[in-house]
Design an enzyme around this catalytic site. Sequence first.
Site: not given
Length: 388
Positions: A66-68, A70
Amino acid sequence: MDVNGAVAEGFEPVREAFARNFATLGERGAAVAVYRDGRKVVDLWGGTRDVDGTAPWEHGTAQIVRSATKGVAAAVLLLLHQRGHLDLDAPVATYWPQYKAAGKEHTLVRHLLAHRAGVPVLDRPLTPAEAADPDLGAAAVAAQAPLWEPGGDHGYHAQTYSWLTGELVRRVTGRPIGEWIADEIAGPLGAELWLGLPQSLHARVGRVGPVDAPVPAGGLRTRPKRSVADAYADPASLTRRAFAAITPLPDENDPAYRAAALPASNGIATADGLARLYASLIGEVDGGVRLFAPETAALARTEQSAGPDRVLVVTTRFGLGYMLHGGASPLLSPTSFGHPGRGGALGLADPETGIALGYVTNGLRTGVTADPRAQALLRAVRTAVAAA
């Protein structure tokens, strides 16, 4: 619950915390890796490969983070800056002329990385199929009018970060960001992480799904008056609208979604892949590859945004593409930088201690920034480092 793998002498508390996560925090399947001064000191895995299955998690099992993701995308932009190809203080439109539309001509590259661009939502959300098309995603975010003056405030760009960073990389390099990561980061580093999962690797990736948070001893804890979960439950909130820039939310177990390249949300990695990446941002890994020069690592963790987050509703701190240590996202120490993934995953580096950590899980919980399982592992790492 059998815990597989090994820890270096002194890091036994991390093994104990990892095992407790299964016993007390509802963990189904997970892995954690820790490097210190470029040398691996923790490599643990356990549970089941799939959140709803029985096959064991194996060494090398990967998960969506997921947002890791980014933090991986941020490394691309900072490496382009380090190599002289990208000016962080240049307007985005210098590289991407169409982006100047609707009052965004003064948006700087650093605003994209620091969640200050003012475009966390899309007036017309994209379907999962549209979101996976880099041309459509870039056109949508370029046409979007900002909700605040770019650079004037900050709010988490949960989904739009994908097209902001992905298109900028494509304009500067001529290559898709997933291809650039494979060629310039994962390949040279020997890191098992992918943005745009090759079809040949689908069998290595476990199924993810929600897990219930156990009730703590003594009953339910008092929640803050306005939590991220509360804001997300309100369809009219900026929080909900930001995460709903892709509507409906994609099926994260769908091979088509995993094959797409959305640098805000759908990277695939092993725990070691994440940890190895972050280790290379603060030093040499295994006596060899180092990605960030010391000044680039310092730049990554230089505070750009701090205070009430217009999307996450809590107080957040951001450097250039990375979350910084704070109440909403406790990391290892005040010098840490990294990025969590909504639901559990975490990658970080801490220059003060030389620690880099990667944690991946198939059991997704409702929190955004401070998953209790990851926090338990961080506390154990602090204990080990303090005792060394």
